[in-house]
Design a protein around this motif. Sequence first.
Motif, PDB file in Angstrom:
ATOM      1  N   ALA A 363      84.208 -55.882 -44.243  1.00  0.00           N
ATOM      2  CA  ALA A 363      84.576 -54.463 -44.226  1.00  0.00           C
ATOM      3  C   ALA A 363      86.028 -54.296 -44.659  1.00  0.00           C
ATOM      4  O   ALA A 363      86.353 -53.383 -45.448  1.00  0.00           O
ATOM      5  N   LYS A 364      86.897 -55.159 -44.171  1.00  0.00           N
ATOM      6  CA  LYS A 364      88.306 -55.099 -44.569  1.00  0.00           C
ATOM      7  C   LYS A 364      88.451 -55.388 -46.054  1.00  0.00           C
ATOM      8  O   LYS A 364      89.253 -54.742 -46.749  1.00  0.00           O
ATOM      9  N   ALA A 365      87.667 -56.332 -46.565  1.00  0.00           N
ATOM     10  CA  ALA A 365      87.747 -56.695 -47.980  1.00  0.00           C
ATOM     11  C   ALA A 365      87.398 -55.502 -48.866  1.00  0.00           C
ATOM     12  O   ALA A 365      88.107 -55.194 -49.836  1.00  0.00           O
ATOM     13  N   THR A 366      86.312 -54.809 -48.560  1.00  0.00           N
ATOM     14  CA  THR A 366      85.912 -53.658 -49.387  1.00  0.00           C
ATOM     15  C   THR A 366      86.913 -52.511 -49.242  1.00  0.00           C
ATOM     16  O   THR A 366      87.202 -51.800 -50.212  1.00  0.00           O
ATOM     17  N   GLN A 367      87.459 -52.336 -48.043  1.00  0.00           N
ATOM     18  CA  GLN A 367      88.469 -51.291 -47.836  1.00  0.00           C
ATOM     19  C   GLN A 367      89.703 -51.550 -48.696  1.00  0.00           C
ATOM     20  O   GLN A 367      90.266 -50.620 -49.302  1.00  0.00           O
ATOM     21  N   LEU A 368      90.133 -52.798 -48.754  1.00  0.00           N
ATOM     22  CA  LEU A 368      91.286 -53.152 -49.560  1.00  0.00           C
ATOM     23  C   LEU A 368      91.043 -52.840 -51.039  1.00  0.00           C
ATOM     24  O   LEU A 368      91.921 -52.299 -51.725  1.00  0.00           O
ATOM     25  N   GLY A 373      92.012 -48.650 -55.644  1.00  0.00           N
ATOM     26  CA  GLY A 373      91.488 -47.887 -56.768  1.00  0.00           C
ATOM     27  C   GLY A 373      90.256 -48.464 -57.441  1.00  0.00           C
ATOM     28  O   GLY A 373      89.802 -47.926 -58.455  1.00  0.00           O
ATOM     29  N   PHE A 374      89.693 -49.509 -56.911  1.00  0.00           N
ATOM     30  CA  PHE A 374      88.477 -50.082 -57.484  1.00  0.00           C
ATOM     31  C   PHE A 374      87.270 -49.274 -57.020  1.00  0.00           C
ATOM     32  O   PHE A 374      87.194 -48.849 -55.865  1.00  0.00           O
ATOM     33  N   LYS A 375      86.335 -49.093 -57.933  1.00  0.00           N
ATOM     34  CA  LYS A 375      85.118 -48.333 -57.624  1.00  0.00           C
ATOM     35  C   LYS A 375      83.901 -49.181 -57.967  1.00  0.00           C
ATOM     36  O   LYS A 375      83.867 -49.866 -58.990  1.00  0.00           O
ATOM     37  N   LYS A 376      82.884 -49.080 -57.107  1.00  0.00           N
ATOM     38  CA  LYS A 376      81.677 -49.876 -57.295  1.00  0.00           C
ATOM     39  C   LYS A 376      80.740 -49.173 -58.265  1.00  0.00           C
ATOM     40  O   LYS A 376      80.458 -47.981 -58.131  1.00  0.00           O
ATOM     41  N   GLY A 377      80.279 -49.940 -59.269  1.00  0.00           N
ATOM     42  CA  GLY A 377      79.363 -49.394 -60.248  1.00  0.00           C
ATOM     43  C   GLY A 377      77.920 -49.445 -59.772  1.00  0.00           C
ATOM     44  O   GLY A 377      77.619 -49.950 -58.683  1.00  0.00           O
ATOM     45  N   SER A 378      77.004 -48.947 -60.605  1.00  0.00           N
ATOM     46  CA  SER A 378      75.585 -48.933 -60.259  1.00  0.00           C
ATOM     47  C   SER A 378      75.017 -50.339 -60.102  1.00  0.00           C
ATOM     48  O   SER A 378      73.996 -50.536 -59.440  1.00  0.00           O
ATOM     49  N   ASP A 379      75.695 -51.302 -60.709  1.00  0.00           N
ATOM     50  CA  ASP A 379      75.259 -52.704 -60.590  1.00  0.00           C
ATOM     51  C   ASP A 379      75.803 -53.381 -59.338  1.00  0.00           C
ATOM     52  O   ASP A 379      75.560 -54.573 -59.113  1.00  0.00           O
ATOM     53  N   GLY A 380      76.569 -52.619 -58.527  1.00  0.00           N
ATOM     54  CA  GLY A 380      77.102 -53.175 -57.297  1.00  0.00           C
ATOM     55  C   GLY A 380      78.405 -53.929 -57.466  1.00  0.00           C
ATOM     56  O   GLY A 380      78.916 -54.506 -56.503  1.00  0.00           O
ATOM     57  N   LYS A 388      87.205 -52.175 -66.187  1.00  0.00           N
ATOM     58  CA  LYS A 388      87.120 -53.631 -66.198  1.00  0.00           C
ATOM     59  C   LYS A 388      86.595 -54.126 -64.859  1.00  0.00           C
ATOM     60  O   LYS A 388      87.162 -53.852 -63.806  1.00  0.00           O
ATOM     61  N   LYS A 389      85.510 -54.882 -64.919  1.00  0.00           N
ATOM     62  CA  LYS A 389      84.836 -55.333 -63.704  1.00  0.00           C
ATOM     63  C   LYS A 389      85.562 -56.511 -63.046  1.00  0.00           C
ATOM     64  O   LYS A 389      86.250 -57.289 -63.712  1.00  0.00           O
ATOM     65  N   LEU A 390      85.379 -56.623 -61.753  1.00  0.00           N
ATOM     66  CA  LEU A 390      85.878 -57.774 -61.006  1.00  0.00           C
ATOM     67  C   LEU A 390      84.893 -58.929 -61.217  1.00  0.00           C
ATOM     68  O   LEU A 390      83.968 -59.154 -60.433  1.00  0.00           O
ATOM     69  N   SER A 391      85.108 -59.633 -62.301  1.00  0.00           N
ATOM     70  CA  SER A 391      84.204 -60.711 -62.708  1.00  0.00           C
ATOM     71  C   SER A 391      85.038 -61.915 -63.126  1.00  0.00           C
ATOM     72  O   SER A 391      85.929 -61.797 -63.965  1.00  0.00           O
ATOM     73  N   MET A 419      81.946 -58.532 -56.164  1.00  0.00           N
ATOM     74  CA  MET A 419      82.600 -59.269 -57.239  1.00  0.00           C
ATOM     75  C   MET A 419      81.566 -60.153 -57.926  1.00  0.00           C
ATOM     76  O   MET A 419      80.740 -60.784 -57.256  1.00  0.00           O
ATOM     77  N   ASN A 420      81.615 -60.194 -59.248  1.00  0.00           N
ATOM     78  CA  ASN A 420      80.696 -61.038 -60.019  1.00  0.00           C
ATOM     79  C   ASN A 420      81.367 -62.380 -60.262  1.00  0.00           C
ATOM     80  O   ASN A 420      82.213 -62.515 -61.145  1.00  0.00           O
ATOM     81  N   VAL A 421      81.003 -63.381 -59.455  1.00  0.00           N
ATOM     82  CA  VAL A 421      81.702 -64.663 -59.468  1.00  0.00           C
ATOM     83  C   VAL A 421      80.729 -65.791 -59.796  1.00  0.00           C
ATOM     84  O   VAL A 421      79.639 -65.867 -59.235  1.00  0.00           O
ATOM     85  N   SER A 422      81.146 -66.667 -60.725  1.00  0.00           N
ATOM     86  CA  SER A 422      80.351 -67.831 -61.097  1.00  0.00           C
ATOM     87  C   SER A 422      81.157 -69.093 -60.828  1.00  0.00           C
ATOM     88  O   SER A 422      82.397 -69.076 -60.822  1.00  0.00           O
ATOM     89  N   VAL A 423      80.447 -70.212 -60.621  1.00  0.00           N
ATOM     90  CA  VAL A 423      81.085 -71.504 -60.419  1.00  0.00           C
ATOM     91  C   VAL A 423      80.963 -72.316 -61.696  1.00  0.00           C
ATOM     92  O   VAL A 423      79.868 -72.475 -62.237  1.00  0.00           O
TER      93      VAL A 423
END
Length: 567
Positions: A363-368, A373-380, A388-391, A419-423
């Motif tokens: 919850a704190k992470a999403t609040q931050l 100013g980050f907004k969640k798109g339809s893809d989550g 520019k996505k958090l990827s 966040m769209n994160v890959s390893v």
Amino acid sequence: MTLGNLSSTLKAKFKTRMSLVTGLLLCMLLLAACGGSGGTTTASNGAANSVLTIVTSPKGDFTENFSPFSPTALDGAKGMMYETLLYFNQEDGSVKPWLAASYKFADDATSVTFNLRQNVKWSDGKPFTSADVVFTLNELKQYPAADTSSLWKVIKDVQAPDANTVVVTFNRPDSPILWYLAGQTYIVPKEHWASVGDPTKYTNSQPVGTGPFTLKAFTPQLVDLVKNPNYWQPGKPAVQELKYPSFNSNTGAELLLSRNQLDWTGLFTPDIQKTYVSRDQAHNHYWFPSANVIMLYLNLAKPPFNQLAVRQAISAALDREQMYKVGESGYEPVAHPTALVLPANKQFLSTDYTDLAFKMDTAKATQLLESAGFKKGSDGIYADSSGKKLSFNINVVTGWTDWVTDCQIMASNLKAIGMNVSVSSLSYNSYINALQMGSYDAAISWTNTGPSPYFLYYSTLSSKNTAAVGQLAPSNWERWNDATTDKLLDQYEKTTDTNAQTQAISGIEKIMVEQMPVIPLVYGATWYEYSSLHFTGWPDKDNPYAVPSPYTAPDCEVVVLNLKPAA
């Protein structure tokens, strides 16, 4: 300065289960033929309790090289045969006289004077004097490849006023240099080295040192050392002989460990309570003290990682407990937010952070993120105001299975907050090149430590250790460049006053906690398994008189010097 012991880190990370090869059979035959320390390979308990068998890490067949100047020096060369002026215990922060009976810094930390221990002899019976120390240090000046700690970037001059005194003058105040100068530089005899040329290319097949052991025999499968009759510590060592057998895999070493045919090793051993301790609970032991801090490095030269809110959100989203218990098999606890190695550095921990600990808080992470100013798109997935996505990718070395698991846990945690994160699993060379050159998004990696928190902070945060993207950064891979951090590091360097140094460290702790230039994850362990069947007096959590790793010197020497034959 050298920014840490990379080889120790790599050895500690050698956790893949490689195939068992003929080296195991050869080692077992050699140990049996030579009277190894295992109970089934010796004719009597007395013989078993005079020979100590050590496995550092699987490296395959040995190549003969006993030069303490060489990065490929064999086990035992450093510590067991060649010694340092002082001994630094990273477990409790103490400094003990060794070849130097005492030392004294100038008030302004621009020089240090060593008073050498008298009546020390080389293993050939010749006297050890200040001329040997001056020669060793000047070798580093003449052959820069041997100066792996970059001492001569700081040293101005070395003089010997008499046979028992050495004065080292610096071109600037530098109290941390003592660790490298007196704790990591191995002194060699001038008489034997003056004509060898480049010491990094000299294999030194007939080593002459001041240490407790001398070379008995070498084969590609076994390094065999025996007690030095001229050793300067009366009555020591109680161990009469040291054997270092070679192995090609952890599996081979683990087999002999389980059969009580090894006394000491530094291996990652899965389910150690079941596979080792339970086989002989009276004698089989382990202790995995924290040695460094495993970090998530974010490339601060790349948006969005240059935004504090993003770094804070990433940290808040991470399930470090799962990394500790699943990724690290319950061996490597969650790190402290200050990045202090605890409990070893507890005397430096600011009272402001005594009770501070990481807590997963989605919850704190999403609040931050939303407050920034980050907004969640339809893809989550969150995106900034420009769309520019958090990827991003998290880099890890292929085959480093615990870290791969940690990265998978992080990727899952971060996807859960948008966040769209890959390893990305890379070869070691590609991985380290990306960190050094800044061609990465995020990466999991180690830190370089020393006898106080300064060394981790200096290597990780000093602007001297970073560079612009596309240029090589030695160790400040996240590319943190902050005047306040540099000022605090400088404050520590310019004084020998412990109160002033502690104040400087406290200031950097505040930066770590509040600005998160790097994100601490878990502690990196020292792997340490030992048997008290043949020898007692091992270090443990109640008596941490030395770092217990068998492949770090001179700690390994200190451990062996404290061992006594079991009754």
